[in-house]
Motif scaffolding. Structure first.
Motif, PDB file in Angstrom:
ATOM      1  N   LEU A 219      -3.430  -9.153 -11.091  1.00  0.00           N
ATOM      2  CA  LEU A 219      -2.311  -8.110 -11.156  1.00  0.00           C
ATOM      3  C   LEU A 219      -1.325  -8.374 -10.052  1.00  0.00           C
ATOM      4  N   ASN A 220      -1.545  -9.314  -9.292  1.00  0.00           N
ATOM      5  CA  ASN A 220      -0.751  -9.530  -8.255  1.00  0.00           C
ATOM      6  C   ASN A 220      -0.203  -8.273  -7.392  1.00  0.00           C
ATOM      7  N   LYS A 221      -1.405  -7.663  -7.019  1.00  0.00           N
ATOM      8  CA  LYS A 221      -0.994  -6.355  -6.284  1.00  0.00           C
ATOM      9  C   LYS A 221      -1.900  -6.409  -5.073  1.00  0.00           C
ATOM     10  N   THR A 222      -1.533  -5.705  -3.973  1.00  0.00           N
ATOM     11  CA  THR A 222      -2.465  -5.218  -2.928  1.00  0.00           C
ATOM     12  C   THR A 222      -2.147  -3.987  -2.496  1.00  0.00           C
ATOM     13  N   TRP A 223      -3.412  -3.357  -1.940  1.00  0.00           N
ATOM     14  CA  TRP A 223      -3.268  -2.234  -1.381  1.00  0.00           C
ATOM     15  C   TRP A 223      -4.345  -1.716  -0.435  1.00  0.00           C
ATOM     16  N   LYS A 224      -4.229  -0.695   0.474  1.00  0.00           N
ATOM     17  CA  LYS A 224      -4.973  -0.313   1.615  1.00  0.00           C
ATOM     18  C   LYS A 224      -6.094   0.537   1.051  1.00  0.00           C
ATOM     19  N   ILE A 225      -7.197   0.651   1.593  1.00  0.00           N
ATOM     20  CA  ILE A 225      -8.363   1.624   1.185  1.00  0.00           C
ATOM     21  C   ILE A 225      -9.033   1.812   2.397  1.00  0.00           C
ATOM     22  N   ARG A 226      -9.767   3.222   2.430  1.00  0.00           N
ATOM     23  CA  ARG A 226     -10.500   3.513   3.592  1.00  0.00           C
ATOM     24  C   ARG A 226     -11.787   3.649   3.025  1.00  0.00           C
ATOM     25  N   LEU A 227     -12.861   2.822   3.768  1.00  0.00           N
ATOM     26  CA  LEU A 227     -14.391   2.676   2.959  1.00  0.00           C
ATOM     27  C   LEU A 227     -14.764   4.105   3.537  1.00  0.00           C
ATOM     28  N   LEU A 228     -15.601   4.656   2.349  1.00  0.00           N
ATOM     29  CA  LEU A 228     -16.241   5.796   2.448  1.00  0.00           C
ATOM     30  C   LEU A 228     -17.894   5.630   2.557  1.00  0.00           C
ATOM     31  N   SER A 229     -18.260   4.834   1.735  1.00  0.00           N
ATOM     32  CA  SER A 229     -19.929   4.433   1.574  1.00  0.00           C
ATOM     33  C   SER A 229     -19.733   3.056   0.848  1.00  0.00           C
ATOM     34  N   VAL A 230     -20.999   2.562   1.372  1.00  0.00           N
ATOM     35  CA  VAL A 230     -21.342   1.247   0.781  1.00  0.00           C
ATOM     36  C   VAL A 230     -22.837   1.210   0.390  1.00  0.00           C
ATOM     37  N   SER A 231     -23.533   2.271   0.270  1.00  0.00           N
ATOM     38  CA  SER A 231     -24.809   2.314   0.069  1.00  0.00           C
ATOM     39  C   SER A 231     -25.320   1.796  -1.259  1.00  0.00           C
ATOM     40  N   ALA A 232     -24.846   2.261  -2.349  1.00  0.00           N
ATOM     41  CA  ALA A 232     -25.533   1.952  -3.761  1.00  0.00           C
ATOM     42  C   ALA A 232     -23.983   1.316  -4.196  1.00  0.00           C
ATOM     43  N   ALA A 233     -23.029   1.722  -3.990  1.00  0.00           N
ATOM     44  CA  ALA A 233     -21.656   1.285  -4.363  1.00  0.00           C
ATOM     45  C   ALA A 233     -20.681   1.296  -3.387  1.00  0.00           C
ATOM     46  N   ILE A 234     -19.537   0.594  -3.572  1.00  0.00           N
ATOM     47  CA  ILE A 234     -18.252   0.587  -2.564  1.00  0.00           C
ATOM     48  C   ILE A 234     -17.419   1.854  -3.167  1.00  0.00           C
ATOM     49  N   ILE A 235     -17.371   2.765  -2.338  1.00  0.00           N
ATOM     50  CA  ILE A 235     -16.597   4.147  -2.407  1.00  0.00           C
ATOM     51  C   ILE A 235     -15.613   3.946  -1.450  1.00  0.00           C
ATOM     52  N   ALA A 236     -14.285   4.024  -1.971  1.00  0.00           N
ATOM     53  CA  ALA A 236     -13.063   4.155  -0.902  1.00  0.00           C
ATOM     54  C   ALA A 236     -12.050   4.994  -1.427  1.00  0.00           C
TER      55      ALA A 236
END
Length: 430
Positions: free
Chosen positions: A92-109
């Motif tokens: 997509l030729n895109k970048t964005w910022k995320i805050r990691l909330l959880s990585v236990s079963a899946a990456i949630i941000a």
């Protein structure tokens, strides 16, 4: 301030390997003077280090720990919980910022631009820096007082994953044998020993049974080391230590063989032994571990394989047996097989009682079908406690209080009966 000690600071390294699958690593490392250094990370230590065995000299150590919190995707994600990272999607030729909330079963941000919650975002995760304390290799971390001057630091520790054993090969040629010994060393510790001084300790060292390694590894491949290795044997406490006089490199997951014996024309004896359970005689090879027989050094336990070269030069494998730890002046005795042409049978001929005594007659019948004269040792075990020999057709030697051995010399094609009678005192059993 932190100082990282690597192979560049290594002055010398040695390893003493014990029979029970562990070794003693000893290193001397150079640490430069720096009053601002409060923590030293000693890199390139064994992943299977026994942390309760560490001994350090040359520094005033306030605290020490073994750190194996190595970098991985899972650990890196855990370190960045509640932190901001970048997602880059090349399609997509895109970048964005995320805050990691959880990585236990899946990456949630949480998307920082929209506030939306996303699960398993598609794209490359980009982390700004490597979190503090996260290592690419295990390290021994020491908190120290100020380092006033350049220091040479001695570090010693035990590691699992290294072992050694002795292997022997003998070739019988006429009345003598040629004798070769190999030390086989296996390194499965996760560590490379490069140009290290090598010692092998033979003997039993007591270890606490719950002392387990931190990591379990497997798989080996073989590589042979050149002969003429120059091992020196010496006594150390209650063990024997074999030191090689040159540096040795042992890679991780490598098995290396180093020659320590190559002796020609060792005198030996070929014996044939029979007991009450024998149908064919055991073939025994014996030789004396003495200087006069070109030996005379403590031999560590190991398996000896025996070959025979006949008059036509053909060599065949004729058997193997375990060599026990053998001190100087002792003999090595190996049972390498059964003699096809020396057969025997045994039986109790009669048993009579007179008063408090039993009179027991036993017979061993031996037939030598070989084309040469042989010596056959007949062993008989008496199970009764109070006994006394009454008569015997052959001379015998009392090996133990209840074990007899008759020495029988037999010509080719001859049959011999060894007959003897002993009495048992039954009064002591009543």
């Amino acid at each position: 301030m932190e100082f990282q000690s690597t192979h560049e600071h290594l002055i010398s390294q040695s390893i003493t390997i014990y029979n029970d699958g562990f070794g003693l690593v000893k290193e001397v490392r150079e640490v430069p003077a720096n009053k601002e250094v409060t923590e030293i990370r000693f890199m390139n230590v064994s992943p299977e280090i026994e942390v309760d065995s560490i001994w350090i000299e040359g520094l005033h150590v306030l605290e020490q720990s073994y750190t194996s919190d190595l970098i991985s995707k899972e650990i890196l994600l855990e370190k960045y919980i509640n932190e901001i990272i970048t997602i880059e999607n090349e399609k997509l030729n895109k970048t964005w910022k995320i805050r990691l909330l959880s990585v236990s079963a899946a990456i949630i941000a949480e998307r920082m631009d929209t506030g939306e919650i996303i699960i398993d975002p598609v794209g490359q995760l980009i982390f700004p820096v490597l979190p503090e304390g996260l290592l690419t290799k295990p390290a021994l971390v020491c908190k120290v007082t100020a380092i006033e001057s350049d220091a040479k630091v001695d570090i010693s520790y035990l590691t699992q994953g290294v072992e050694w054993q002795a292997n022997y090969v003998a070739k019988i040629n006429g009345s003598t044998l040629n004798f070769i010994g190999w030390f086989q060393i296996s390194n499965n510790s996760g560590m490379v020993f490069s140009e290290s001084q090598l010692q092998l300790a033979a003997g039993k060292v007591n270890r606490y049974k719950n002392n387990l390694p931190l990591v379990t590894q497997s798989r080996l491949f073989s590589i042979a080391e050149e002969p003429e290795s120059g091992f020196i044997e010496r006594s150390l406490a209650d063990s024997h230590v074999y030191s090689i006089g040159r540096p040795v490199t042992i890679l991780n997951k490598q098995t290396k063989q180093i020659s320590f014996l190559n002796i020609q024309e060792v005198a030996f004896r070929r014996l044939y032994k029979i007991d009450a359970h024998s149908e064919q005689a055991k073939v025994v090879v014996e030789f004396d571990n003495i200087v006069a027989n070109k030996l005379g050094m403590p031999l560590p336990q190991g398996v000896l394989k025996v070959y025979h070269q006949d008059d036509s030069g053909e060599m065949v494998f004729i058997g193997e047996d375990a060599v026990k730890n053998t001190a100087v002046q002792q003999k090595v005795s190996l049972t390498i097989g059964r003699a096809f042409d020396i057969v025997s049978e045994s039986w109790e001929k009669k048993r009579d009682r007179s008063g408090h005594f039993d009179y027991i007659t036993y017979i061993y019948k031996v037939h030598n079908q070989k084309s040469e004269h042989v010596r056959v040792d007949v062993k008989h075990e008496v199970f009764e406690q109070m006994w006394e020999m009454e008569s015997s057709s052959h001379d015998y030697e009392l090996k133990q209080s209840n074990e007899l051995e008759f020495c029988v010399h037999m010509s080719s094609g001859k049959k011999v009966e060894v007959e003897f009678t002993y009495k048992v005192n039954r009064r002591t059993e009543e």
